[in-house]
Design a protein around this motif. Sequence first.
Motif, PDB file in Angstrom:
ATOM      1  N   VAL A 107       0.841  -1.198   0.000  1.00  0.00           N
ATOM      2  CA  VAL A 107       0.000   0.000   0.000  1.00  0.00           C
ATOM      3  C   VAL A 107       0.876   1.248   0.000  1.00  0.00           C
ATOM      4  N   GLU A 108       1.887   1.254   0.860  1.00  0.00           N
ATOM      5  CA  GLU A 108       2.783   2.407   0.926  1.00  0.00           C
ATOM      6  C   GLU A 108       3.617   2.537  -0.342  1.00  0.00           C
ATOM      7  N   ALA A 109       3.968   1.404  -0.947  1.00  0.00           N
ATOM      8  CA  ALA A 109       4.704   1.457  -2.213  1.00  0.00           C
ATOM      9  C   ALA A 109       3.852   2.130  -3.288  1.00  0.00           C
ATOM     10  N   MET A 110       2.591   1.716  -3.408  1.00  0.00           N
ATOM     11  CA  MET A 110       1.726   2.324  -4.411  1.00  0.00           C
ATOM     12  C   MET A 110       1.503   3.801  -4.106  1.00  0.00           C
ATOM     13  N   ARG A 111       1.394   4.143  -2.829  1.00  0.00           N
ATOM     14  CA  ARG A 111       1.239   5.543  -2.454  1.00  0.00           C
ATOM     15  C   ARG A 111       2.493   6.350  -2.840  1.00  0.00           C
ATOM     16  N   ALA A 112       3.655   5.737  -2.713  1.00  0.00           N
ATOM     17  CA  ALA A 112       4.894   6.427  -3.080  1.00  0.00           C
ATOM     18  C   ALA A 112       4.942   6.705  -4.575  1.00  0.00           C
ATOM     19  N   TYR A 113       4.476   5.756  -5.400  1.00  0.00           N
ATOM     20  CA  TYR A 113       4.427   6.020  -6.847  1.00  0.00           C
ATOM     21  C   TYR A 113       3.507   7.199  -7.143  1.00  0.00           C
ATOM     22  N   ARG A 114       2.385   7.232  -6.451  1.00  0.00           N
ATOM     23  CA  ARG A 114       1.479   8.366  -6.631  1.00  0.00           C
ATOM     24  C   ARG A 114       2.169   9.668  -6.237  1.00  0.00           C
ATOM     25  N   ASP A 115       2.882   9.646  -5.119  1.00  0.00           N
ATOM     26  CA  ASP A 115       3.489  10.868  -4.599  1.00  0.00           C
ATOM     27  C   ASP A 115       4.588  11.408  -5.510  1.00  0.00           C
ATOM     28  N   ILE A 116       5.314  10.521  -6.212  1.00  0.00           N
ATOM     29  CA  ILE A 116       6.367  11.014  -7.112  1.00  0.00           C
ATOM     30  C   ILE A 116       5.803  11.372  -8.483  1.00  0.00           C
ATOM     31  N   GLY A 117       4.510  11.175  -8.669  1.00  0.00           N
ATOM     32  CA  GLY A 117       3.889  11.518  -9.943  1.00  0.00           C
ATOM     33  C   GLY A 117       4.154  10.513 -11.034  1.00  0.00           C
ATOM     34  N   PHE A 118       4.437   9.264 -10.675  1.00  0.00           N
ATOM     35  CA  PHE A 118       4.706   8.243 -11.684  1.00  0.00           C
ATOM     36  C   PHE A 118       3.457   8.014 -12.532  1.00  0.00           C
ATOM     37  N   ASP A 119       3.624   8.080 -13.856  1.00  0.00           N
ATOM     38  CA  ASP A 119       2.476   7.902 -14.742  1.00  0.00           C
ATOM     39  C   ASP A 119       2.775   6.938 -15.886  1.00  0.00           C
ATOM     40  N   GLY A 120       3.743   6.050 -15.657  1.00  0.00           N
ATOM     41  CA  GLY A 120       4.112   5.087 -16.689  1.00  0.00           C
ATOM     42  C   GLY A 120       3.428   3.745 -16.489  1.00  0.00           C
ATOM     43  N   ALA A 121       3.991   2.729 -17.159  1.00  0.00           N
ATOM     44  CA  ALA A 121       3.467   1.368 -17.063  1.00  0.00           C
ATOM     45  C   ALA A 121       4.032   0.678 -15.826  1.00  0.00           C
ATOM     46  N   ILE A 122       3.166  -0.022 -15.127  1.00  0.00           N
ATOM     47  CA  ILE A 122       3.548  -0.810 -13.951  1.00  0.00           C
ATOM     48  C   ILE A 122       2.972  -2.207 -14.150  1.00  0.00           C
ATOM     49  N   ARG A 123       3.819  -3.223 -14.128  1.00  0.00           N
ATOM     50  CA  ARG A 123       3.327  -4.568 -14.442  1.00  0.00           C
ATOM     51  C   ARG A 123       3.653  -5.564 -13.337  1.00  0.00           C
ATOM     52  N   PRO A 124       2.775  -6.556 -13.151  1.00  0.00           N
ATOM     53  CA  PRO A 124       3.117  -7.643 -12.225  1.00  0.00           C
ATOM     54  C   PRO A 124       4.256  -8.468 -12.798  1.00  0.00           C
ATOM     55  N   ASP A 125       5.056  -9.035 -11.908  1.00  0.00           N
ATOM     56  CA  ASP A 125       6.220  -9.793 -12.363  1.00  0.00           C
ATOM     57  C   ASP A 125       6.439 -10.999 -11.451  1.00  0.00           C
ATOM     58  N   HIS A 126       6.965 -12.073 -12.028  1.00  0.00           N
ATOM     59  CA  HIS A 126       7.367 -13.283 -11.306  1.00  0.00           C
ATOM     60  C   HIS A 126       6.268 -13.790 -10.371  1.00  0.00           C
ATOM     61  N   VAL A 127       5.178 -14.206 -10.959  1.00  0.00           N
ATOM     62  CA  VAL A 127       4.035 -14.632 -10.154  1.00  0.00           C
ATOM     63  C   VAL A 127       4.107 -16.123  -9.824  1.00  0.00           C
ATOM     64  N   PRO A 128       3.431 -16.554  -8.748  1.00  0.00           N
ATOM     65  CA  PRO A 128       3.348 -17.982  -8.454  1.00  0.00           C
ATOM     66  C   PRO A 128       2.602 -18.740  -9.549  1.00  0.00           C
ATOM     67  N   GLN A 129       2.929 -20.013  -9.659  1.00  0.00           N
ATOM     68  CA  GLN A 129       2.254 -20.909 -10.602  1.00  0.00           C
ATOM     69  C   GLN A 129       1.141 -21.623  -9.857  1.00  0.00           C
TER      70      GLN A 129
END
Length: 312
Positions: free
Chosen positions: A256-278
């Motif tokens: 939650v805090e990570a996503m809030r930090a992206y908002r706070d820095i004004g990040f507006d690019g692509a964010i993708r899930p990576d290395h998911v469980p099978q």
Amino acid sequence: MRIGIVLTPISDHHLRLASQVGVSDVVIRYPGLEYSDLADRKARIESFGLRVSVVEGYLPIEDIKLGGPRRDAEIDQMKTLVRNMGRAGIGLLCYNFIAGGDWARTSVDEKGRGGALVTGFDLSALPQASSSTADLPSAGRLWENLNTFLENILPVAEESGVTLAMHPDDPPIPNFQGYPRIMNRVESFERLIGLSSSPANGICFCQGTFAEMGVDIPSTIRRLGPHIKYVHFRDIRGTSSRFVETFHDEGQTDMVEAMRAYRDIGFDGAIRPDHVPQLSGEEEGEAGYTTLGRLFAVGYMRGLMQAVGAAE
């Protein structure tokens, strides 16, 4: 902030699923040097209401990293790729400087939540490096090779409207099987940005890899701030020498805090899930890149984005 995804394979079924769960951006692997191949792939993906915004993976840059005999030829290939991307309107190229390979794991069948299979890394499980690595470049030479790469590619990237985003070494350890590693600390990324003030010189913030470094993720996002141009959203439990991947909602990072930090820095690019469980029922597929875990992650990410007010 836009949710992106890697699809393996890029089938009609997977494209429909991505569109249905709210993905907007598709990340494609190295498309080769023919513009028509890139344009055809882009047109097919766009026919499902999605956009291609990132090229990532399998780039022809090994001799660029090591200073090998094909370095100049590979630089020319990368210039062609960047120009093709600019012509096609694809604005971000994700690369790494992991000499001698790519991201590495020592196991792909660790047991995660509910018996889901996850990848893991244990430095002590690696065999000793062979003596054939004795002539490999030093870390200092890798930095010189990186600087040469950027001096050649960044002007072309600027002209083409393409941003480069450096992915960290995964795992972020100083040496892997005899090969030196240089992109394994937060300070390395600050040094990267210091090599060139070009707006095309950016960072891929792979959360899992930075978590492996043992840093606080939200504060590091804020520390690197506007230089973050692309995000791999994932998590782990452990450290750089020994860790396992996790579901996105059960690792060691405060997401939650990570996503809030992206908002706070004004990040507006692509964010993708990576290395998911099978998950159960996915007996086939590349470890870390099966479909059901990514669909779970996309829903989780959309919820986080809405919770912090960062949804597009």
